[in-house]
Write a protein that holds these residues in place. Structure first.
Motif, PDB file in Angstrom:
ATOM      1  N   PHE A 214     -23.682 -35.690 -41.680  1.00 41.94           N
ATOM      2  CA  PHE A 214     -24.861 -34.934 -42.587  1.00 41.94           C
ATOM      3  C   PHE A 214     -25.044 -33.310 -41.751  1.00 41.94           C
ATOM      4  O   PHE A 214     -24.895 -32.231 -42.531  1.00 41.94           O
ATOM      5  CB  PHE A 214     -25.966 -35.574 -42.676  1.00 41.94           C
ATOM      6  CG  PHE A 214     -26.636 -34.945 -43.809  1.00 41.94           C
ATOM      7  CD1 PHE A 214     -26.829 -35.448 -45.538  1.00 41.94           C
ATOM      8  CD2 PHE A 214     -27.407 -33.936 -43.494  1.00 41.94           C
ATOM      9  CE1 PHE A 214     -27.445 -35.113 -46.297  1.00 41.94           C
ATOM     10  CE2 PHE A 214     -28.269 -33.570 -44.676  1.00 41.94           C
ATOM     11  CZ  PHE A 214     -28.223 -33.756 -46.038  1.00 41.94           C
ATOM     12  N   GLU A 215     -25.911 -33.124 -40.510  1.00 41.34           N
ATOM     13  CA  GLU A 215     -25.873 -31.703 -39.754  1.00 41.34           C
ATOM     14  C   GLU A 215     -24.566 -31.185 -40.241  1.00 41.34           C
ATOM     15  O   GLU A 215     -24.512 -29.671 -40.031  1.00 41.34           O
ATOM     16  CB  GLU A 215     -26.274 -31.871 -38.694  1.00 41.34           C
ATOM     17  CG  GLU A 215     -27.977 -33.212 -38.260  1.00 41.34           C
ATOM     18  CD  GLU A 215     -28.754 -32.207 -38.983  1.00 41.34           C
ATOM     19  OE1 GLU A 215     -28.866 -30.917 -38.584  1.00 41.34           O
ATOM     20  OE2 GLU A 215     -29.593 -32.738 -39.371  1.00 41.34           O
TER      21      GLU A 215
ATOM     22  N   ARG B 197     -23.766 -29.537 -43.367  1.00 42.28           N
ATOM     23  CA  ARG B 197     -24.965 -28.530 -43.530  1.00 42.28           C
ATOM     24  C   ARG B 197     -24.712 -27.220 -43.036  1.00 42.28           C
ATOM     25  O   ARG B 197     -24.297 -26.553 -43.653  1.00 42.28           O
ATOM     26  CB  ARG B 197     -26.088 -29.464 -43.458  1.00 42.28           C
ATOM     27  CG  ARG B 197     -27.474 -27.822 -44.000  1.00 42.28           C
ATOM     28  CD  ARG B 197     -28.758 -28.504 -43.455  1.00 42.28           C
ATOM     29  NE  ARG B 197     -29.029 -29.350 -42.198  1.00 42.28           N
ATOM     30  CZ  ARG B 197     -30.215 -29.407 -41.397  1.00 42.28           C
ATOM     31  NH1 ARG B 197     -31.071 -29.905 -41.776  1.00 42.28           N
ATOM     32  NH2 ARG B 197     -29.930 -29.611 -40.167  1.00 42.28           N
TER      33      ARG B 197
ATOM     34  N   CYS C 203     -21.274 -25.392 -44.065  1.00 35.71           N
ATOM     35  CA  CYS C 203     -22.059 -25.114 -45.329  1.00 35.71           C
ATOM     36  C   CYS C 203     -22.481 -23.769 -45.508  1.00 35.71           C
ATOM     37  O   CYS C 203     -21.823 -23.053 -45.973  1.00 35.71           O
ATOM     38  CB  CYS C 203     -21.830 -26.278 -46.252  1.00 35.71           C
ATOM     39  SG  CYS C 203     -21.492 -26.769 -47.170  1.00 35.71           S
TER      40      CYS C 203
ATOM     41  N   THR D 255     -27.034 -24.441 -50.006  1.00 30.67           N
ATOM     42  CA  THR D 255     -27.459 -26.094 -50.181  1.00 30.67           C
ATOM     43  C   THR D 255     -29.196 -25.914 -50.205  1.00 30.67           C
ATOM     44  O   THR D 255     -29.432 -24.780 -49.881  1.00 30.67           O
ATOM     45  CB  THR D 255     -26.810 -26.377 -49.248  1.00 30.67           C
ATOM     46  OG1 THR D 255     -27.684 -25.655 -47.536  1.00 30.67           O
ATOM     47  CG2 THR D 255     -25.535 -26.637 -48.852  1.00 30.67           C
ATOM     48  N   ASP D 256     -29.477 -27.451 -49.630  1.00 34.75           N
ATOM     49  CA  ASP D 256     -30.676 -27.864 -50.452  1.00 34.75           C
ATOM     50  C   ASP D 256     -31.188 -28.832 -50.093  1.00 34.75           C
ATOM     51  O   ASP D 256     -31.021 -29.710 -50.219  1.00 34.75           O
ATOM     52  CB  ASP D 256     -31.813 -27.767 -51.672  1.00 34.75           C
ATOM     53  CG  ASP D 256     -33.076 -28.161 -51.591  1.00 34.75           C
ATOM     54  OD1 ASP D 256     -33.613 -27.554 -51.203  1.00 34.75           O
ATOM     55  OD2 ASP D 256     -33.214 -27.968 -52.677  1.00 34.75           O
ATOM     56  N   VAL D 257     -32.044 -29.170 -48.731  1.00 37.74           N
ATOM     57  CA  VAL D 257     -31.924 -30.453 -48.556  1.00 37.74           C
ATOM     58  C   VAL D 257     -32.740 -31.113 -48.586  1.00 37.74           C
ATOM     59  O   VAL D 257     -33.814 -30.205 -48.616  1.00 37.74           O
ATOM     60  CB  VAL D 257     -31.569 -30.441 -46.299  1.00 37.74           C
ATOM     61  CG1 VAL D 257     -32.020 -31.585 -45.955  1.00 37.74           C
ATOM     62  CG2 VAL D 257     -30.209 -30.029 -46.050  1.00 37.74           C
TER      63      VAL D 257
ATOM     64  N   ARG E 273     -32.018 -39.336 -46.455  1.00 40.72           N
ATOM     65  CA  ARG E 273     -31.973 -37.739 -47.211  1.00 40.72           C
ATOM     66  C   ARG E 273     -30.438 -37.626 -48.129  1.00 40.72           C
ATOM     67  O   ARG E 273     -29.474 -38.140 -48.204  1.00 40.72           O
ATOM     68  CB  ARG E 273     -32.069 -36.290 -45.625  1.00 40.72           C
ATOM     69  CG  ARG E 273     -31.178 -37.032 -45.447  1.00 40.72           C
ATOM     70  CD  ARG E 273     -31.218 -36.080 -43.439  1.00 40.72           C
ATOM     71  NE  ARG E 273     -30.064 -36.112 -42.974  1.00 40.72           N
ATOM     72  CZ  ARG E 273     -30.603 -35.069 -41.051  1.00 40.72           C
ATOM     73  NH1 ARG E 273     -30.560 -34.371 -41.394  1.00 40.72           N
ATOM     74  NH2 ARG E 273     -29.079 -35.815 -40.911  1.00 40.72           N
TER      75      ARG E 273
ATOM     76  N   MET F 295     -28.819 -33.837 -49.577  1.00 39.85           N
ATOM     77  CA  MET F 295     -28.134 -32.305 -49.826  1.00 39.85           C
ATOM     78  C   MET F 295     -27.901 -31.694 -51.440  1.00 39.85           C
ATOM     79  O   MET F 295     -25.976 -32.481 -51.291  1.00 39.85           O
ATOM     80  CB  MET F 295     -27.234 -31.488 -48.500  1.00 39.85           C
ATOM     81  CG  MET F 295     -26.853 -30.165 -48.870  1.00 39.85           C
ATOM     82  SD  MET F 295     -25.565 -30.357 -47.276  1.00 39.85           S
ATOM     83  CE  MET F 295     -24.272 -30.709 -47.163  1.00 39.85           C
ATOM     84  N   TRP F 296     -28.650 -31.085 -52.341  1.00 38.32           N
ATOM     85  CA  TRP F 296     -27.940 -30.665 -53.149  1.00 38.32           C
ATOM     86  C   TRP F 296     -27.274 -29.289 -52.718  1.00 38.32           C
ATOM     87  O   TRP F 296     -27.088 -28.591 -52.091  1.00 38.32           O
ATOM     88  CB  TRP F 296     -29.188 -29.834 -54.129  1.00 38.32           C
ATOM     89  CG  TRP F 296     -30.091 -30.759 -54.601  1.00 38.32           C
ATOM     90  CD1 TRP F 296     -31.308 -30.708 -54.213  1.00 38.32           C
ATOM     91  CD2 TRP F 296     -29.659 -31.534 -55.819  1.00 38.32           C
ATOM     92  NE1 TRP F 296     -32.182 -32.059 -54.971  1.00 38.32           N
ATOM     93  CE2 TRP F 296     -31.039 -31.828 -55.885  1.00 38.32           C
ATOM     94  CE3 TRP F 296     -28.062 -32.021 -56.670  1.00 38.32           C
ATOM     95  CZ2 TRP F 296     -30.932 -33.650 -57.011  1.00 38.32           C
ATOM     96  CZ3 TRP F 296     -28.315 -32.181 -57.868  1.00 38.32           C
ATOM     97  CH2 TRP F 296     -30.236 -33.360 -57.533  1.00 38.32           C
TER      98      TRP F 296
ATOM     99  N   CYS G 261     -22.007 -38.626 -47.998  1.00 40.30           N
ATOM    100  CA  CYS G 261     -22.153 -38.037 -46.750  1.00 40.30           C
ATOM    101  C   CYS G 261     -21.580 -38.863 -45.864  1.00 40.30           C
ATOM    102  O   CYS G 261     -22.261 -39.231 -44.645  1.00 40.30           O
ATOM    103  CB  CYS G 261     -23.171 -37.305 -46.658  1.00 40.30           C
ATOM    104  SG  CYS G 261     -22.953 -35.790 -45.165  1.00 40.30           S
TER     105      CYS G 261
END
Length: 405
Positions: free
Chosen positions: A99-100, A103, A106, A113-115, A134, A136-137, A240
């Motif tokens: 995930f990290e 992000r 991106c 993005t918005d987490v 969690r 991410m948009w 993800c």
């Protein structure tokens, strides 16, 4: 015999996009498709308009292409695109480092993005799994491929292109290093004499190339899509994790499409449909959206990806790059023929532009591309778009529940 500057073989998004691009540049174009438009990979997808987030950590340039074309299609395609957003979700068993990395990638690419934490994600998406830790948009969306392909064909036709559906290529004549004649069967049953031939037949590119005496190595893979009854899902859901079976849920009106699998096939027209892949896809997608496992199944379809063998072999993965490749065949002794392979629905317009640039260079045509700036015909009129679909027999299974409503 019909004369034409360019014969485009293949009536999916890329072929129709090439025809539109060339016709707008004043080139005389004929497009032929063996069935109706969108009958191949374009009309048998899950219909995701990628933001690039899916590929960000694995293929930065490819992700950038997706992001740019996502924005372009939102400008020019109107009702061929449904604004939904996308949500990448991390479940309890998923690697947080992945995930990290996604992000961070991106951010590097420029994908907004918005987490949010799991509770916030569940508040925004009712029915989301309690296992979501969690999310991410990202700016994913949904494309209606039947409309998109038909609108491109209509745009080509408005500028003088001839669009022939149900016109399979049966043979090609090559003389002195050039394709001089292409025999068409089906409803056309005629011979076309082109100055240049573009092979845009997706997973069938190898078969068409053989007719011209050249080689295109493809690695087609099958994938299943399962549409189930489900109301109220807004965003595309992406698991993800490393790409795997059943990691995407695409919202439609009253349905969601669950996908997909990836299994190599020898023949893109004749391959096994394994019910175990259907069950696995539903089960995996239910980890994100639990109630889909018991939802009524509305329809199931299979698609075949047009993956390019050398690229897949080099990457050794699940075809995650989805870059495209424009192959000239002059070095194989046929100077007026090229093939466009790989890629994805989101980047069809860019693939078409690259191909049209090459063809215009070979034909000494100096006009430039305008397709990124001009709206598709009927873009703001869903009923007109749906009429184009009927005109070109372009209804694919991906969006049969959306077109004509």
């Amino acid at each position: 015999m019909d004369q034409t500057d360019v014969l485009v073989v293949g009536g999916g998004a890329t072929g129709a996009g090439i025809a539109r691009d060339l016709a707008r540049r004043g080139v005389d174009v004929t497009l032929v498709e063996r069935d109706g438009l969108s009958s191949g990979a374009s009309g048998r997808s899950h219909g995701l308009l990628h933001s690039g987030a899916r590929y960000a950590e694995a293929d930065g340039p490819g992700a950038t292409e997706c992001l740019e074309e996502n924005r372009t299609l939102r400008r020019i395609a109107g009702a061929c695109v449904r604004e939904t957003r996308g949500l990448f979700v991390q479940l309890a068993d998923d690697d947080p480092a992945y995930f990290e990395a996604k992000r961070d990638a991106c951010v590097d690419v420029g994908i907004p993005t918005d987490v949010v934490d799991g509770a916030t994600a569940r508040e925004a998406v009712p029915g989301l799994s309690d296992d979501v830790e969690r999310a991410m948009w990202v700016p994913d969306a949904v494309v209606v491929p039947s409309r998109l392909v038909a609108a491109n064909a209509a745009g080509a036709s408005e500028h003088g292109a001839r669009i022939h559906t149900h016109a399979p290529v049966t043979s090609m004549t090559v003389e002195r290093g050039r394709v001089t004649a292409v025999e068409l069967g089906g409803d056309v049953d005629d011979t076309v004499c082109p100055e240049y031939v573009v092979n845009a037949t997706g997973p069938h590119a190898g078969k068409i190339a053989e007719m011209a005496g050249v080689s295109v190595e493809m690695r087609p893979t099958r994938g299943v899509m399962v549409s189930v009854a489900y109301d109220g899902l807004e965003p595309v859901l992406n698991r993800c994790r490393e790409p795997a079976d059943g990691d995407i849920v695409v919202p439609h009106d009253g349905e969601v499409v669950l996908g997909t699998t990836s299994v190599p096939v020898g023949d893109p027209d004749d391959y096994e449909r394994d019910d175990r892949e259907v069950e696995r896809t539903v089960a995996e997608c239910s980890a994100m959206l639990p109630s889909v496992v018991d939802a009524d199944r509305v329809r199931t379809w299979w698609g075949v990806r047009p993956l390019y063998e050398p690229d897949e072999a080099a990457r050794g993965g699940r075809g995650i790059s989805r870059g495209f490749h424009l192959l000239e065949h002059a070095d194989e002794g046929v100077e007026n023929c090229c093939s466009i392979v790989g890629g994805k629905l989101t980047t069809y317009r860019r693939m078409a532009e690259a191909t049209a640039d090459l063809v215009c260079d070979r034909l000494d045509v100096e006009a430039t591309c305008s397709t990124a700036d001009e709206q598709l015909p009927g873009a703001s009129e869903p009923a007109r778009l749906d009429e184009f679909v009927r005109q070109f027999d372009g209804q694919g299974p991906t969006d049969i529940d959306l077109v004509g409503r």
